[in-house]
Motif scaffolding. Structure first.
Motif, PDB file in Angstrom:
ATOM      1  N   ARG A 651       0.830  -1.204   0.000  1.00  0.00           N
ATOM      2  CA  ARG A 651       0.000   0.000   0.000  1.00  0.00           C
ATOM      3  C   ARG A 651       0.866   1.257   0.000  1.00  0.00           C
ATOM      4  O   ARG A 651       1.842   1.349   0.743  1.00  0.00           O
ATOM      5  CB  ARG A 651      -0.918   0.037   1.228  1.00  0.00           C
ATOM      6  CG  ARG A 651      -1.841  -1.121   1.379  1.00  0.00           C
ATOM      7  CD  ARG A 651      -2.563  -1.103   2.713  1.00  0.00           C
ATOM      8  NE  ARG A 651      -3.405   0.070   2.873  1.00  0.00           N
ATOM      9  CZ  ARG A 651      -3.119   1.100   3.672  1.00  0.00           C
ATOM     10  NH1 ARG A 651      -1.996   1.092   4.377  1.00  0.00           N
ATOM     11  NH2 ARG A 651      -3.941   2.135   3.766  1.00  0.00           N
ATOM     12  N   PHE A 652       0.476   2.249  -0.813  1.00  0.00           N
ATOM     13  CA  PHE A 652       1.089   3.575  -0.793  1.00  0.00           C
ATOM     14  C   PHE A 652       2.616   3.490  -0.791  1.00  0.00           C
ATOM     15  O   PHE A 652       3.291   4.179  -0.029  1.00  0.00           O
ATOM     16  CB  PHE A 652       0.608   4.367   0.420  1.00  0.00           C
ATOM     17  CG  PHE A 652      -0.863   4.629   0.445  1.00  0.00           C
ATOM     18  CD1 PHE A 652      -1.410   5.659  -0.293  1.00  0.00           C
ATOM     19  CD2 PHE A 652      -1.714   3.843   1.211  1.00  0.00           C
ATOM     20  CE1 PHE A 652      -2.769   5.911  -0.278  1.00  0.00           C
ATOM     21  CE2 PHE A 652      -3.071   4.083   1.239  1.00  0.00           C
ATOM     22  CZ  PHE A 652      -3.609   5.121   0.491  1.00  0.00           C
ATOM     23  N   SER A 653       3.162   2.665  -1.646  1.00  0.00           N
ATOM     24  CA  SER A 653       4.606   2.441  -1.661  1.00  0.00           C
ATOM     25  C   SER A 653       5.124   2.489  -3.090  1.00  0.00           C
ATOM     26  O   SER A 653       4.369   2.450  -4.060  1.00  0.00           O
ATOM     27  CB  SER A 653       4.953   1.089  -1.026  1.00  0.00           C
ATOM     28  OG  SER A 653       4.586   1.067   0.344  1.00  0.00           O
ATOM     29  N   TYR A 665      -1.888  -1.233  -4.040  1.00  0.00           N
ATOM     30  CA  TYR A 665      -2.966  -0.278  -3.823  1.00  0.00           C
ATOM     31  C   TYR A 665      -2.348   1.109  -3.670  1.00  0.00           C
ATOM     32  O   TYR A 665      -1.563   1.344  -2.751  1.00  0.00           O
ATOM     33  CB  TYR A 665      -3.770  -0.636  -2.569  1.00  0.00           C
ATOM     34  CG  TYR A 665      -4.851   0.366  -2.235  1.00  0.00           C
ATOM     35  CD1 TYR A 665      -6.034   0.418  -2.959  1.00  0.00           C
ATOM     36  CD2 TYR A 665      -4.674   1.291  -1.203  1.00  0.00           C
ATOM     37  CE1 TYR A 665      -7.022   1.343  -2.664  1.00  0.00           C
ATOM     38  CE2 TYR A 665      -5.645   2.223  -0.902  1.00  0.00           C
ATOM     39  CZ  TYR A 665      -6.818   2.241  -1.631  1.00  0.00           C
ATOM     40  OH  TYR A 665      -7.789   3.167  -1.339  1.00  0.00           O
ATOM     41  N   GLU A 666      -2.669   2.022  -4.585  1.00  0.00           N
ATOM     42  CA  GLU A 666      -2.148   3.387  -4.576  1.00  0.00           C
ATOM     43  C   GLU A 666      -0.614   3.387  -4.507  1.00  0.00           C
ATOM     44  O   GLU A 666      -0.003   4.106  -3.721  1.00  0.00           O
ATOM     45  CB  GLU A 666      -2.732   4.178  -3.404  1.00  0.00           C
ATOM     46  CG  GLU A 666      -4.229   4.354  -3.427  1.00  0.00           C
ATOM     47  CD  GLU A 666      -4.691   5.259  -4.553  1.00  0.00           C
ATOM     48  OE1 GLU A 666      -3.884   6.090  -5.014  1.00  0.00           O
ATOM     49  OE2 GLU A 666      -5.849   5.130  -4.978  1.00  0.00           O
ATOM     50  N   CYS A 667      -0.004   2.556  -5.337  1.00  0.00           N
ATOM     51  CA  CYS A 667       1.453   2.423  -5.340  1.00  0.00           C
ATOM     52  C   CYS A 667       2.039   3.016  -6.616  1.00  0.00           C
ATOM     53  O   CYS A 667       1.341   3.335  -7.573  1.00  0.00           O
ATOM     54  CB  CYS A 667       1.858   0.955  -5.216  1.00  0.00           C
ATOM     55  SG  CYS A 667       1.481   0.226  -3.599  1.00  0.00           S
ATOM     56  N   VAL A 668       3.364   3.166  -6.611  1.00  0.00           N
ATOM     57  CA  VAL A 668       4.111   3.648  -7.764  1.00  0.00           C
ATOM     58  C   VAL A 668       5.069   2.539  -8.176  1.00  0.00           C
ATOM     59  O   VAL A 668       5.937   2.134  -7.391  1.00  0.00           O
ATOM     60  CB  VAL A 668       4.888   4.938  -7.439  1.00  0.00           C
ATOM     61  CG1 VAL A 668       5.674   5.401  -8.649  1.00  0.00           C
ATOM     62  CG2 VAL A 668       3.943   6.025  -6.958  1.00  0.00           C
ATOM     63  N   VAL A 669       4.896   2.034  -9.385  1.00  0.00           N
ATOM     64  CA  VAL A 669       5.765   0.994  -9.918  1.00  0.00           C
ATOM     65  C   VAL A 669       6.571   1.610 -11.057  1.00  0.00           C
ATOM     66  O   VAL A 669       6.011   2.051 -12.062  1.00  0.00           O
ATOM     67  CB  VAL A 669       4.951  -0.214 -10.415  1.00  0.00           C
ATOM     68  CG1 VAL A 669       5.885  -1.291 -10.949  1.00  0.00           C
ATOM     69  CG2 VAL A 669       4.084  -0.771  -9.291  1.00  0.00           C
ATOM     70  N   LEU A 670       7.896   1.655 -10.896  1.00  0.00           N
ATOM     71  CA  LEU A 670       8.761   2.335 -11.858  1.00  0.00           C
ATOM     72  C   LEU A 670       9.693   1.335 -12.526  1.00  0.00           C
ATOM     73  O   LEU A 670      10.402   0.582 -11.833  1.00  0.00           O
ATOM     74  CB  LEU A 670       9.595   3.414 -11.169  1.00  0.00           C
ATOM     75  CG  LEU A 670       8.821   4.567 -10.513  1.00  0.00           C
ATOM     76  CD1 LEU A 670       9.785   5.500  -9.792  1.00  0.00           C
ATOM     77  CD2 LEU A 670       8.015   5.335 -11.548  1.00  0.00           C
TER      78      LEU A 670
END
Length: 745
Positions: A651-653, A665-670
């Motif tokens: 979450r949020f990561s 969930y609401e994450c940033v995947v780069l």
């Protein structure tokens, strides 16, 4: 380690006695003679408990009307009564100060000093206002008056600088410059668009400066030292700032918390007062004259035949100059050095120098005993005999307290403990009960065969506001230290320590040393702790820098609960087969909170296939191989492999793409992880370790739950404080002013 403290107001006893006194004596007497005595008294005590609850409620109603004592929920109501714009709910300290000072701030609205006060109240950051119109270039004409020279580079207001002044590069672009610029009509961006009539630049210094007292410097040889006890040669020294300065006074260079530069450390003035002209032979001819260096004063004193030069330098030192404030401030200097246990060195005996290349063989001015490079934290003595250097005071900088440090830990350590360890070589072969390290010196404990046995409940901690450096010694030719649980029910708590490794029989540090946990522990808690993640030491000229070992935490036994809170660590791995079984040794539960984990090369930072791992508000700079994970508000700048992804949570990561991750969930995947330049530094020892830069993607800087940044500095609320400060500046700044917030540190 400690529970929250509660006030003991004894209201229950007070009201029990008060109600008991209101009952007629005959009933009180009969209550003691009844078949079941004490029934009436028990009823009275029940009534007293309820009366105490009501009394506390009434007290809270009164307290909630006072901003200093009000609960957090009541602050919002007080702010509504005043009609102020409330700050973010997470910035509770800033919200309380803002509401409490609303009326005072409205009376001072539109003044430059108020902007600096707002930065301190809203964000607890040092700030300096620079009114841009003062720095606009103008061409002189015949009717002009003579403008005074600037305090730093001696540039007249609006005039051309003297390029021979060495400190131009030291202050250019900052709030303490006295240079002049042509007007810029572009909007502010980076270093552009700062100077025009309506522009007001508010320079922000976000990092804190924490005091290190009586730290043991690392001695390279008889004359070369690193102030950092591990020997790192890239740890900058900070100035402490002036917390006693009134908010109506314009801050000087030494009043804010920021890194010290060589040129600032050398900036000094000498002016002998007329009243002290008779203080020594030949002083009369020097009284009232101004000298910009100790060398100039020495030369003038030699020409005038003046004697007692040390006393002359001390008497002529102008207090309000950077060098005097940094080295001899009566309220506590930022740097204080001594030799062979003597008194602290006077400012004229200390000179700033760039020691990227040591000054071996360089001729220095007479009377200079120590060369200091504050940007690197290195010291070189000018006496070839090599007196012993003592570091009485120094300061290091960090954005928010994490790892071992001299920050306030009073609510995280026991109230009382045994007497501090008296020797720097304590015996830690067997540990039970409490052991306290009372200062910030370097310790080299003695263990039996590189083993430390833990029996029962053992707690080792540093005294509040101290940072001891503890060097653990492996066995000869070994690369591991064993911490072994003896018997059932063993638990270990480490708080405030910086643990490193002193390898023997190898070339100072093979890159890896293991701290192995064996046996069966009920609980291991690491708080405000640093396990040295490795690096390189400073080196003498012509020598190869030695490696500082990476201290890896290895689970070679069973741990029921492993708790890691506000720590800086290297890697954490499981060891398979250490107990004679085919099942990997592990911890049942691992909780990592508000911490930084640094890798060793390409090895995974976390390799815990058998544990249930929870990671909250942490920055992990490497790959992770986990069995089951619950990850929140964190940065995993590496490949994340979770075996039980179905029952895990993310979450949020931020994570790097390409691994096996739980449903985000609401994450940033780069792809490829964070871009280069997202962190100020990823090297342990730097003041910017783990600090996100403006070039970091906005989804990471403001993507955590609540709108804060992901990672270890989530609780620093940088993005929230910056937004709150921008809103308050817009509220109180003059209508025609364009205030630009410029982050300096």
């Amino acid at each position: 380690m400690v529970q929250a403290r509660e006030a003991h107001d004894d209201y229950e006893r007070h009201y029990a006695e008060k109600i008991w006194a209101l009952i007629p004596e005959i009933y009180r007497h009969e209550d003691g003679l009844a078949g079941h005595p004490g029934q009436l008294r028990a009823l009275v005590e029940i009534l007293a408990e309820q009366a105490a609850v009501e009394r506390r409620s009434i007290d809270r109603v009164l307290a909630d009307s006072r901003i200093d004592e009000a609960d957090d929920w009541a602050v919002a109501y007080l702010g509504q009564l005043l009609g102020t714009r409330l700050l973010h709910r997470l910035n509770s300290a800033g919200r309380r100060k803002d509401v409490g000072h609303t009326l005072a701030n409205r009376r001072r609205a539109g003044t430059p000093r108020l902007l600096e006060t707002l930065a301190k109240e809203v964000a607890d950051w040092d700030a300096v206002v620079q009114e841009a119109f003062v720095h606009l270039l103008r061409y002189p004409h015949a009717l002009d008056r003579t403008f005074p020279a600037g305090p730093v580079t001696h540039t007249p207001q609006g005039g051309f600088p003297d390029l021979r002044r060495a400190r131009i590069g030291d202050v250019a672009g900052g709030p303490f410059e006295d240079l002049a610029y042509r007007p810029e009509f572009r909007p502010g961006r980076g270093t552009r668009g700062r100077y025009n009539i309506p522009k007001v630049n508010l320079a922000l210094y976000r990092k804190y400066a924490f005091l290190l007292a009586d730290v043991t410097p690392f001695r390279l040889d008889a004359t070369h030292y690193a102030i950092d006890p591990s020997g790192r040669g890239h740890v900058p020294l900070f100035q402490s700032g002036d917390v006693t300065r009134r908010d109506c006074e314009k801050p000087a260079e030494w009043d804010v918390r920021m890194p010290i530069t060589c040129r600032r450390l050398n900036a000094v003035l000498y002016r002998l007062p007329i009243s002290q002209a008779s203080g020594g032979p030949g002083w009369g001819g020097l009284a009232g004259r101004t000298f910009e260096s100790a060398e100039a004063l020495r030369a003038a004193a030699a020409a005038a035949g003046s004697g007692n030069l040390p006393a002359l330098l001390a008497a002529a030192l102008v207090a309000d100059t950077p060098k005097a404030r940094l080295l001899a401030d009566a309220a506590g200097p930022s740097i204080s050095l001594a030799l062979d246990g003597g008194t602290p060195l006077r400012p004229h005996a200390v000179a700033g120098a760039g020691l990227e290349v040591w000054a071996d063989g360089t001729t220095v001015a007479a009377g200079v005993e120590v060369l200091v490079d504050p940007a690197l934290g290195l010291v070189e003595l000018t006496d070839a005999a090599g007196p012993v250097l003592e570091v009485r005071r120094a300061h290091y900088g960090i954005l928010f307290p994490v790892g071992a440090g001299t920050h306030d830990r009073s609510n995280r350590i026991p109230d009382a403990g045994p007497a501090p360890i008296a020797t720097t070589s304590p015996v830690l072969s067997a540990v039970t009960g409490d052991r306290v390290f009372g200062d910030s010196r370097t310790y080299t404990p003695t263990t039996a065969g590189s083993k430390m046995d833990v029996t029962g409940t053992a707690r080792l901690w540093a005294a509040d506001r101290e940072r001891p450096f503890v060097l653990l010694r492996p066995a000869p030719n070994g690369t591991s230290i064993e911490v072994r649980a003896q018997g059932a029910g063993a638990s270990l708590a480490l708080n405030g320590l910086w643990l490193g490794s002193l390898l023997r029989g190898t070339a100072q540090g093979g890159p890896l040393c293991e701290l192995r946990l064996t046996g069966s522990f009920d609980r291991i808690q690491l708080s405000d702790l640093t396990l040295d993640p490795g690096g390189t030491q400073a080196a003498l000229a012509g020598q190869t820098p030695k490696a500082i070992p990476h201290l890896r935490l290895v689970l070679a036994g069973r741990v029921e609960d492993l708790v890691i809170d506000r720590c800086v660590l290297g890697s954490i791995h499981e060891a398979a087969g250490s107990t004679g079984s085919s099942v990997a040794c592990t911890a049942a539960q691992v909780a990592v909170t508000d911490s930084i984990l640094l890798p060793l090369g390409a090895d995974p930072v976390l390799s815990l296939a058998g544990a249930k791992v929870r990671i909250d508000r942490s920055t992990v700079l490497g790959d992770c191989r986990l069995g089951r994970a619950d990850i929140n508000d964190s940065i995993i700048d590496g490949v994340l492999e979770v075996q039980d992804a179905q029952n895990s949570c993310l979450r949020f990561s931020m994570v790097r793409s390409g691994g096996r991750t739980p449903s985000p969930y609401e994450c940033v995947v780069l792809p490829g992880g964070l871009p280069l330049g997202s962190f100020e530094s990823v090297r342990f020892g730097d003041a910017g370790l783990g600090v996100l830069t403006p070039t970091c993607p906005e989804q990471v800087r403001e993507g955590a739950e609540g709108g804060t940044e992901m990672g270890v500095f989530n609780r620093a609320f940088v993005s929230i404080k910056l937004a709150d400060l921008s809103a308050k500046v817009a509220e109180f700044a003059p209508v025609q002013a364009v205030v630009q917030l410029i982050v300096q540190t």
